[in-house]
Design an enzyme around this catalytic site. Structure first.
Site: not given
Length: 253
Positions: A17, A19, A40, A66, A93, A158, A162
């Site tokens: 959260a 950035r 974060s 973490d 996120n 990545y 996902k």
């Protein structure tokens, strides 16, 4: 239906959260009345977002976490419940990525992507789901990507992680629906963040990217917020296991 994006009395956890998309989602939830717990590894970033929320009259708590350390996940959940009494919304996120071709990608790079993007989501969601089961309701939203569907050179770890997260979303949705928990995903297209800056910072590369997007531009983090708020709201009570693409039409190609 009144104001469907009124989250007064609700508490949301947003990972990553500090950035980018996570920060904008946290701000959007706070501006809609939710108590927001900011997660974060970087204390200065989430503290700054918390101050911004407080300055606008909202409630926020920053918890340095973490996501790959289970004890810290437990601390995040416990701190949230201690401060606000419940957890209504979880937005997974935070993510890791490495711009490396498969021939050059190190094994630990692959593992870091999967540990953050899949394993940590499962572990945190499970901890939160146990609280939501007691409440008989809750919303979990996972941030995936169009890269889970479209192969991109240099983005295999990545994209594969996902893709796994998209299926994990469906599995959690199926298992937890009887307990009143909705689990969905939001899949942004190429978005202008620090996360993707190494790619779009070149004007020539950005121009090529935009030519491949039907809407003709790269997404801004603010473009993603509405989809998250919708899935977190009562308007999405009968939606679970789905992925909502916010991609400017990229998936139509």
């Amino acid at each position: 239906m009144g104001n469907i994006f009124n989250f007064s009395g609700k508490t949301a956890i947003v990972t990553g959260a500090g950035r980018g998309i996570g920060r904008v989602i946290a701000m959007g939830l706070a501006e809609s009345g939710a108590n927001v717990v900011l997660c974060s590894r970087t204390k200065t970033e989430i503290d700054a977002v918390a101050e911004e929320i407080h300055a606008k009259g909202g409630k926020a708590l920053s918890v340095v976490t973490d996501l790959t350390v289970h004890e810290q996940l437990e601390n995040l959940v416990n701190a949230t419940v201690k401060e606000f009494g419940r957890i209504d919304i979880l937005v997974n996120n935070a993510a890791r990525s490495f711009l490396r071709g498969l021939l050059d990608l190190r094994e630990d790079g692959w593992d870091k992507c999967f540990n953050t993007n899949v394993k940590a989501v499962w572990l945190l969601s499970r901890l939160v789901a146990r609280r939501m089961i007691e409440q008989k309701e809750g919303k979990i939203i996972n941030i995936t990507t169009v890269g889970a569907e479209k192969a991109e050179s240099g983005m295999a770890a990545y994209g594969c992680s996902k893709a796994a997260l998209k299926h994990l979303t469906r599995c959690m949705a199926r298992e937890w629906a009887p307990f009143g928990i909705n689990v969905n995903a939001v899949a942004p297209g190429f978005t202008r963040t620090d996360f993707s800056k190494p790619i779009w910072s070149s004007p020539d590369v950005e121009r090529l990217i935009c030519q491949a997007i039907p809407k003709g531009r790269i997404a801004e983090p603010e473009d993603v917020v509405g989809a998250v708020l919708f899935l977190a709201s009562g308007a999405a009570n009968y939606i679970t296991g789905d992925t909502l693409y916010v991609d400017g039409g990229t998936m139509t190609i």
